[in-house]
Write a protein that holds these residues in place. Structure first.
Motif, PDB file in Angstrom:
ATOM      1  N   PRO A 162       1.808  -9.940  -9.045  1.00  0.00           N
ATOM      2  CA  PRO A 162       2.590  -9.304  -8.538  1.00  0.00           C
ATOM      3  C   PRO A 162       2.370  -7.698  -8.704  1.00  0.00           C
ATOM      4  CG  PRO A 162       3.755 -10.356 -10.216  1.00  0.00           C
ATOM      5  CD  PRO A 162       2.243 -10.939 -10.220  1.00  0.00           C
ATOM      6  N   HIS A 163       1.783  -7.472 -10.063  1.00  0.00           N
ATOM      7  CA  HIS A 163       1.471  -6.178 -10.353  1.00  0.00           C
ATOM      8  C   HIS A 163       0.619  -5.181  -9.738  1.00  0.00           C
ATOM      9  CE1 HIS A 163       4.027  -7.217 -13.843  1.00  0.00           C
ATOM     10  NE2 HIS A 163       3.503  -8.160 -13.943  1.00  0.00           N
ATOM     11  N   VAL A 164      -0.057  -5.985  -8.779  1.00  0.00           N
ATOM     12  CA  VAL A 164      -0.856  -5.175  -7.832  1.00  0.00           C
ATOM     13  C   VAL A 164       0.125  -4.450  -7.010  1.00  0.00           C
ATOM     14  CG1 VAL A 164      -1.004  -7.041  -6.073  1.00  0.00           C
ATOM     15  CG2 VAL A 164      -2.978  -5.478  -6.415  1.00  0.00           C
ATOM     16  N   LEU A 165       1.216  -4.666  -6.772  1.00  0.00           N
ATOM     17  CA  LEU A 165       1.963  -3.862  -5.903  1.00  0.00           C
ATOM     18  C   LEU A 165       2.231  -2.653  -6.784  1.00  0.00           C
ATOM     19  CD1 LEU A 165       4.595  -6.716  -4.846  1.00  0.00           C
ATOM     20  CD2 LEU A 165       3.105  -5.543  -3.300  1.00  0.00           C
ATOM     21  N   GLU A 166       2.259  -2.597  -7.987  1.00  0.00           N
ATOM     22  CA  GLU A 166       2.694  -1.552  -8.686  1.00  0.00           C
ATOM     23  C   GLU A 166       1.321  -0.545  -8.758  1.00  0.00           C
ATOM     24  OE1 GLU A 166       3.513  -3.533 -12.355  1.00  0.00           O
ATOM     25  OE2 GLU A 166       5.791  -3.647 -11.943  1.00  0.00           O
ATOM     26  N   TYR A 167       0.116  -1.138  -8.856  1.00  0.00           N
ATOM     27  CA  TYR A 167      -1.135  -0.431  -8.518  1.00  0.00           C
ATOM     28  C   TYR A 167      -1.017   0.438  -7.338  1.00  0.00           C
ATOM     29  CZ  TYR A 167      -5.623   0.386  -6.580  1.00  0.00           C
ATOM     30  OH  TYR A 167      -7.010   0.970  -5.894  1.00  0.00           O
ATOM     31  N   TYR A 168      -0.773  -0.332  -6.182  1.00  0.00           N
ATOM     32  CA  TYR A 168      -0.632   0.428  -4.870  1.00  0.00           C
ATOM     33  C   TYR A 168       0.633   1.637  -4.980  1.00  0.00           C
ATOM     34  CZ  TYR A 168      -3.678  -2.853  -2.393  1.00  0.00           C
ATOM     35  OH  TYR A 168      -4.797  -3.621  -1.974  1.00  0.00           O
ATOM     36  N   ALA A 169       1.778   1.320  -5.683  1.00  0.00           N
ATOM     37  CA  ALA A 169       2.750   2.559  -5.668  1.00  0.00           C
ATOM     38  C   ALA A 169       2.272   3.426  -6.462  1.00  0.00           C
ATOM     39  CB  ALA A 169       4.027   1.635  -6.128  1.00  0.00           C
ATOM     40  N   SER A 170       1.535   3.190  -7.526  1.00  0.00           N
ATOM     41  CA  SER A 170       1.207   4.331  -8.298  1.00  0.00           C
ATOM     42  C   SER A 170       0.149   5.169  -7.753  1.00  0.00           C
ATOM     43  CB  SER A 170       0.506   3.828  -9.605  1.00  0.00           C
ATOM     44  OG  SER A 170      -0.840   3.140  -9.350  1.00  0.00           O
ATOM     45  N   LYS A 171      -0.430   4.581  -6.631  1.00  0.00           N
ATOM     46  CA  LYS A 171      -1.340   5.646  -5.653  1.00  0.00           C
ATOM     47  C   LYS A 171      -0.706   5.990  -4.361  1.00  0.00           C
ATOM     48  CE  LYS A 171      -5.640   4.473  -5.220  1.00  0.00           C
ATOM     49  NZ  LYS A 171      -6.937   3.956  -4.920  1.00  0.00           N
ATOM     50  N   GLY A 172       0.671   6.008  -4.485  1.00  0.00           N
ATOM     51  CA  GLY A 172       1.337   6.626  -3.447  1.00  0.00           C
ATOM     52  C   GLY A 172       1.645   5.963  -2.253  1.00  0.00           C
ATOM     53  N   TYR A 173       1.502   4.666  -2.318  1.00  0.00           N
ATOM     54  CA  TYR A 173       1.770   3.774  -1.110  1.00  0.00           C
ATOM     55  C   TYR A 173       3.091   3.535  -0.916  1.00  0.00           C
ATOM     56  CZ  TYR A 173      -3.093   1.976  -0.145  1.00  0.00           C
ATOM     57  OH  TYR A 173      -4.462   1.972   0.046  1.00  0.00           O
ATOM     58  N   LYS A 174       3.376   3.369   0.500  1.00  0.00           N
ATOM     59  CA  LYS A 174       4.905   3.800   0.849  1.00  0.00           C
ATOM     60  C   LYS A 174       5.402   2.489   1.676  1.00  0.00           C
ATOM     61  CE  LYS A 174       4.442   8.282   0.681  1.00  0.00           C
ATOM     62  NZ  LYS A 174       3.891   8.437  -0.326  1.00  0.00           N
TER      63      LYS A 174
END
Lengths: 444, 444
Positions: free
Chosen positions: B319-331
């Motif tokens: 699930p932490h791949v979601l945090e990777y994306y969020a840290s790159k500004g994913y909306k």
């Protein structure tokens, strides 16, 4: 016991007769009499009263102009200790339960379904099992809904299956949640070495208290497969939305294709191994299966690498997510490519440099078809040649993405050598790769 | 010009007659005479000589006991300037070409297929177009294989389509690579506001130099749809593996389901809008479509947020791949959940805390069915209630994951307000959500 879901009229009739859910009751309507166990009502017409008949099926009866009386109170759980079958003329089969809808009941706190049934209650809900097999043992290594399973669970099930088969059982039936049933089926297909007996995975799309419950038919058909000569790991579930037959499909070539239909499990890129009717008739559809040999020993070779990711290429997809995984120590990737196996190649977000770097570092990247049906072909287009011949990706041929993922976990559980992984991934090990495409295996 | 793929015998016969690929030739075999344009041979029996007949179809002729002569040399590209149609009795239609196999030829350097044809050559390969429509304009904003397209390309196509429709054309036909054709179809479905004319997306699964080429039939059927009253964005491709009819399926409810079959594009969770025969017969299958109104103005509302990710939940998924994306500004996120919409919930790798944190931060997380067919249902199981009612995920109902992804890109292109996004995602905007499931729309 609550009667939530039933009309006030039904509720009053049940309460006046001191009837509880689970009681054996008799309903009279006109000239007809119905006898069965009162079930809770979770959805549908609240004027219908639902009972489970002796044959295991649930029916709903419109309660208008009907009357009800209690024949026998529900057995208390503590009283229930149903004996396993001991009819030695029947084939010995063991059962493994792992949780899921097939062993679930309504949770009255939330109205939702929870894994609650005791394993041996399956014999109560499906008494016909005793007529087909001699159930020697019920093993319940754990109970969870299948969305929560992982590779450790696959290994546990594989080891328990091997143990039960090597004890002299003619087959093992495994009940399992349906959400990830096909992942587990693929895992057992790779992990059970030298298998020469049927291993039958079975689940239910509807809980047993619903009128359209599929548990009984799926279990009965599974028992017939267990006594057959089809020595493969496979999934046995409804083949149509009628209660006419089940399909037994190879564990590496089957997928849940519908959220809720009872015939959700479909073979992909291959015909089902067999159709099984409720009366025990087995029609072989695909003759390409291993035959039973009861003297062989099975080995559970169940090492799975967990640091493998399954992801999808799509317009705008970010290739750097592969680097995120690699930085966390991931050892391999399966990418669902578009069409014949494409990833964004000449766009700003090209996946090629990232994949090339990974394969150079010895990390395998397998491409499987996002279309599900069909076959990866590394030769047709220039962009495919770049991906497979230049960047070193491994074409997953006609493997399902889910099967390719499980296979890569299993292969990496055995070696980290890139070339060995590549040849394992390209070689057919458990029926996951077919050499020729069958024209009528599309949308079957 | 090379004759790679042809037998030595055919090669010698062609060379002795000074014939090149593209020449008009005549083949005599027994009492039969065949006339057509010599095609290159990319695969199949090297003893068969392939020519394109005047009707646009390719045929292969076994060259044993046959002779060949040249009738007319190939037109040089520079000589070709085919006039567009000016038959004003036919409906005015414009064409947009964007690349892909349908406008591709064999690349003789690598043997693979590349996007090479000049757009107006389509009129040469499919002369029948002139009999159906009055082609007013061919626009070629770019040419790329569809695996390399992204949201900027969707916006360009949407704007060009609106411009051409508002110029008085009765329809726009868009040729496109097939790999991501359904993503573009979904994008245009959301972006073309107030659409009341057909927008027909079409591709080819086989390049035009193959015997089984599908370009001509797909284009001819697309032209018939263009003249129809079905004012929807849709995909028009082969409906079966025979050259009998094409399907026109709604752009938000269609998916490439096979890597290579010509009938790969299938409607999911809905019947096709229509069947179109090669002779122009149109059979409406699904009456639920918008009717043509040639006086309406179309608006291209083509803002797409690019920082959206589409991913898959599976056993062992991180699930932490979601945090990777969020840290790159994913909306925003679309997750392909298992079964009725599950993610790992009670396992060590639970996705729940991560999703809960994201939705609290105002980042929408939409769950779409990994099974493709069927409908997300937030109510049946305890784990689903946790995901949707506690962690705040948005149920994608019966939307395809790819459609949900495109829709979320589009919705986030208009607002970042969580509640507005949630209601946009749950409301039917372009036929992407059906209120009732149709029983025979499974594996159709």
């Amino acid at each position: 016991m609550t009667f939530e879901g039933y009309s006030v009229k039904i509720k009053n009739a049940l309460e006046s007769q001191k009837i509880s859910v689970g009681d054996l009751i008799e309903i009279k309507k006109g000239s007809k009499t119905y006898t069965g166990m009162l079930m809770p009502r979770t959805q549908g017409d609240s004027n219908c009263i639902v009972i489970k008949l002796a044959n295991g099926y649930n029916i709903g009866i419109d309660f208008r102009n009907a009357s009800v009386r209690r024949i026998k109170p529900a057995k208390k759980s503590s009283e229930k200790k149903p004996a396993l079958s001991f009819d030695k003329t029947k084939p010995q089969v063991a059962l493994i339960t792992t949780g899921g809808t097939i062993t679930s009941k309504i949770d009255y706190e939330t109205g939702a379904v929870r894994s609650l049934i005791k394993p041996d209650e399956l014999l109560d809900t499906t008494p016909r099992l005793r007529e087909i097999i001699n159930l020697t043992e019920i093993s319940s290594p754990f109970a969870r809904m299948s969305e929560d399973m992982n590779a450790d669970d696959w290994a546990k099930i594989a080891k328990e299956t091997a143990r039960l088969l090597n004890k002299g059982n003619k087959s093992v039936i495994i009940t399992h949640g349906t959400d990830t049933l096909h992942y587990t089926a693929a895992a057992l297909s790779f992990a059970l070495k030298n298998l020469h007996k049927p291993v039958v995975l079975v689940g239910a799309q509807r809980s047993s208290d619903r009128g359209s419950a599929d548990t009984t038919m799926n279990l009965v058909c599974s028992a017939y497969v267990a006594t057959s000569d089809i020595a493969e790991v496979g999934i046995c579930m409804h083949g149509s939305i009628n209660d006419d037959y089940c399909l037994f499909s190879r564990g590496t070539k089957v997928r849940k294709m519908h959220t809720s239909r009872r015939d959700a499990f479909r073979p992909i890129n291959e015909l089902p191994l067999a159709k099984i009717w409720y009366d025990g008739k087995i029609e072989i559809v695909n003759k390409n299966y291993k035959k039973r040999n009861d003297s062989e020993k099975v080995e559970a070779d169940a090492k799975f690498e967990k640091k493998v990711a399954l992801l999808k290429a799509y317009p705008g997809s970010d290739p750097h997510v592969l680097e995120y995984y690699a930085s966390k120590g991931y050892k391999g990737f399966v990418i669902e490519g578009t069409g014949l196996g494409h990833v964004p190649t000449k766009s700003k977000n090209s996946w090629i440099p990232v994949i090339k770097k990974l394969t150079k570092d010895g990390i395998p990247v397998v491409i499987a078809p996002q279309t599900l049906y069909g076959r990866i072909n590394p030769n047709v287009y220039t962009n495919l040649r770049i991906l497979f011949y230049d960047a070193g990706a491994i074409p997953g041929q006609d493997m399902l993405p889910e099967t390719a993922y499980v296979k890569l976990c299993w292969a990496l559980g055995h070696t980290k050598d890139f070339d060995k992984i590549k040849s394992m991934m390209m070689e057919n090990i458990a029926g996951e790769i077919t050499s020729r495409s069958i024209i009528n295996a599309f949308l079957m």
